[in-house]
Each structure stands twice: as C-alpha cells, then as structure tokens.
Design an enzyme around this catalytic site. Structure first.
Site, mmCIF file in Angstrom:
data_model
loop_
_atom_site.group_PDB
_atom_site.id
_atom_site.type_symbol
_atom_site.label_atom_id
_atom_site.label_comp_id
_atom_site.label_asym_id
_atom_site.label_seq_id
_atom_site.Cartn_x
_atom_site.Cartn_y
_atom_site.Cartn_z
ATOM 1 N N GLU A 119 -5.722 -29.014 -30.129
ATOM 2 C CA GLU A 119 -5.933 -28.114 -28.989
ATOM 3 C C GLU A 119 -7.163 -27.233 -29.237
ATOM 4 O O GLU A 119 -7.222 -26.553 -30.266
ATOM 5 C CB GLU A 119 -4.694 -27.240 -28.779
ATOM 6 C CG GLU A 119 -3.456 -28.035 -28.416
ATOM 7 C CD GLU A 119 -2.190 -27.215 -28.347
ATOM 8 O OE1 GLU A 119 -1.184 -27.705 -27.840
ATOM 9 O OE2 GLU A 119 -2.214 -26.040 -28.805
ATOM 10 N N ARG A 163 5.437 -27.531 -29.966
ATOM 11 C CA ARG A 163 4.282 -27.933 -30.765
ATOM 12 C C ARG A 163 4.029 -29.421 -30.556
ATOM 13 O O ARG A 163 4.950 -30.224 -30.537
ATOM 14 C CB ARG A 163 4.513 -27.653 -32.252
ATOM 15 C CG ARG A 163 4.542 -26.173 -32.619
ATOM 16 C CD ARG A 163 3.158 -25.540 -32.491
ATOM 17 N NE ARG A 163 3.144 -24.145 -32.912
ATOM 18 C CZ ARG A 163 3.323 -23.107 -32.095
ATOM 19 N NH1 ARG A 163 3.563 -23.321 -30.804
ATOM 20 N NH2 ARG A 163 3.269 -21.875 -32.555
ATOM 21 N N HIS A 194 -1.364 -25.771 -22.757
ATOM 22 C CA HIS A 194 -0.765 -24.751 -23.619
ATOM 23 C C HIS A 194 -0.733 -23.397 -22.897
ATOM 24 O O HIS A 194 -1.102 -22.354 -23.449
ATOM 25 C CB HIS A 194 -1.528 -24.616 -24.939
ATOM 26 C CG HIS A 194 -0.678 -24.068 -26.049
ATOM 27 N ND1 HIS A 194 -0.685 -24.571 -27.328
ATOM 28 C CD2 HIS A 194 0.220 -23.050 -26.071
ATOM 29 C CE1 HIS A 194 0.156 -23.881 -28.088
ATOM 30 N NE2 HIS A 194 0.715 -22.955 -27.341
ATOM 31 N N THR A 245 7.444 -27.887 -24.921
ATOM 32 C CA THR A 245 6.647 -26.666 -24.775
ATOM 33 C C THR A 245 6.574 -25.936 -26.109
ATOM 34 O O THR A 245 6.371 -24.728 -26.148
ATOM 35 C CB THR A 245 7.251 -25.738 -23.695
ATOM 36 O OG1 THR A 245 8.621 -25.468 -24.015
ATOM 37 C CG2 THR A 245 7.164 -26.362 -22.317
#
Length: 311
Positions: free
Chosen positions: A266, A237, A287, A235
C-alpha cells in the site's frame, strides 16, 4: 517536551492537532518525510510522532536524546521495537479509535456484495435495464442477510463492533479460532476451529493482526473449504489472504464475492492481483475504512493522552 510529527499528512488536513500541541508545548510538523530525511528531522527532539514512517536502530543510535515514539495508528510494524527497548525509548500507539467507522465500512462492503449493488448500478446506467423485457433486472443473485452466518476472525474491538451491527440484520454470529486460540464461547458467541468456521460461514470477516502466524491464513486450501455462495471481507491487513489464490477462487466461482480495504502493498505501486480487470463481485477500497474525520480526531485525542501519561 520537544516533539516533531514526521508525516502529519496521513491524518488529513481537517483534523485539529491542538490537543497534542498543548501537551507537548508546541509541535513541529512535516507533511511527509522521505527515508533519507528522517535522521535530520528527528535530531534534537525527545518525542517523535509518526504514522507510517519507519524508525530503526540507526535512528535511535544517532539520537540519544530520543525518549518517546508516538505512533498515531495501531500497527507498530514500522518501528524496530527491540532496538527501541534496548535504547530505553517508550513506544506508544493508538487503539480503540475506529470501531464505528471500520465496522460501518465492513457492513457497507457486505451489503454492497450481498445485494450486488455495483453490478445493478452498472446495468441501470449502461442501458442493460433499458433493454429489459420486463420492469426489473434479476441478473445477479441477491443474498438476504437475515438468518445467515457471519464468521468473525479476530474478536477485538473492531470484530465486536461488526458483530453488534450484524445482529441488527438478524445474522448469526460465530467466531473463529486464530492460531493458538482454543475453542469455547465469548460474549455468548461460539468460537470454533477455523476449518469448521470456513465451512459454515455465509460471510467471513477478518479483523486480526498480521503476524507470522496469520500471514496467508486464508489461502487456496481455506478458500476451498468455503461455500460457493460465501463472501470474504478483509478490512484488517492485506497479508492475511493469499491474493492470487483469491482471484482464482472468485473467477472459478469457488466463492461468491469479496470486499477488501487492504492489500499486501500500500499503495499498490507495483500492481496487485486484486486490481486486475474482470474479477467478478470484487470490491476494493483504498485502505479508507478507518478514515472518517471523527476517527482521525479520536486518534489525535488518544495520542495526546498517551503523551501526557509519560510526561
């Protein structure tokens, strides 16, 4: 203070920006800003707020009135920090806002993978359970967390939050050495070399920043050191893990599962190996671990306090 927010949409429509407005004496907001719109939108402002908009040397050179950049996030990779320093521009960011929500999301991923929650939900809904010759299904192995080892790589605010919550499940906490760190003990938890941690961990959770030293920190070799029953959680990068190597490891059964809230690109407009079909026991979320309303509102409050401190 004359302030503009270039990508206010990134904080959502349900947060109250008035703390920032009060400090700045007003705030010009743009929901989104394309790269070719940045210069015209920051011209004339001494304070610029951004989340993901990129600001570089060309912007600073063209806008000598710019004094402060407030990043409404922790990561600063979208700001040319060297150029900002050369132009005398203060760069502020937000830390320690997401401990509760990121730790909650991390634990949710661990629980979903350990209990095979998505697999059993699918089997209950697609008729597999209805066709069973007994009252329950036991087709997917369930991991009991009590007594298992949680390895945490990156023991900052978020890693500490995960450790606190994992203790409630009776897990044993062991920390890993990031590149350049020495082994020892922190908060009563052992900190050991990464290779040793990989061999011991039943669950490995990543909470470190992405730097040149940590890029692809978990690759084919490291995945090969993990237990075949282990879970990998990220959680932090996306670039911390070699995604193609992880897909191979999951498909080959070299590790038992993975939960990722981050990817190398992303949003993943060009696709991503982790979004392929039929990867066993993999959960990918967009994310969103940081994005509770409470956490986003804390970002606003911390940003306001940061700006007030430089008045």
């Amino acid at each position: 203070m004359k302030a503009v927010f270039l990508d206010a949409k990134t904080l959502g429509d349900d947060v109250d920006l008035s703390p920032i407005e009060q400090v700045t004496g007003g705030l010009t907001c743009h929901q989104r800003t394309a790269p070719d719109q940045v210069l015209e939108r920051i011209r004339g402002f001494d304070t610029v707020l951004v989340n993901k908009v990129v600001l570089g040397r060309e912007h600073f050179k063209a806008c000598p009135e710019l004094q402060t950049i407030a990043v409404v996030a922790t990561g600063l990779n979208n700001i040319d920090l060297q150029a900002a320093k050369e132009h005398g521009i203060a760069v502020l960011n937000v830390t320690n806002y997401g401990r509760s929500t990121v730790a909650q999301h991390t634990i949710a991923l661990i629980l979903a993978l350990a209990t095979r929650l998505l697999d059993y939900n699918r089997d209950a809904r697609n008729g597999t359970w209805a066709r069973s010759d007994m009252f329950c299904l036991m087709d997917h192995p369930i991991m009991e967390l009590e007594g298992k080892t949680l390895g945490i790589l990156g023991y900052g605010d978020l890693g500490q939050g995960v450790a606190e919550r994992a203790k409630a499940f009776g897990m044993n906490i062991v920390l890993g050495c990031r590149p350049g760190q020495e082994a020892g003990s922190v908060d009563g938890y052992p900190r050991i070399p990464l290779d040793e941690l990989l061999a011991q961990a039943d669950v490995l959770s990543l909470h470190c920043l992405l730097t040149e030293e940590t890029r692809n920190l978990i690759g084919e070799r490291e995945l090969g050191l993990m237990k075949p029953t282990a879970l990998l959680i990220n959680t932090s990068r996306g670039g911390l893990v070699d995604e193609s190597a992880l897909v191979k490891a999951l498909r080959a059964g070299h590790i038992a599962g993975a939960g990722f809230d981050v990817l190398t690109e992303e949003p993943p407009r060009n696709g991503n190996p982790l979004l392929a079909e039929n990867i066993p026991n993999l959960i990918v979320t967009p994310h969103s671990a940081w994005a509770s309303r409470e956490a986003r509102q804390r970002i606003v409050g911390i940003t306001a306090a940061n700006l007030q401190s430089v008045e």
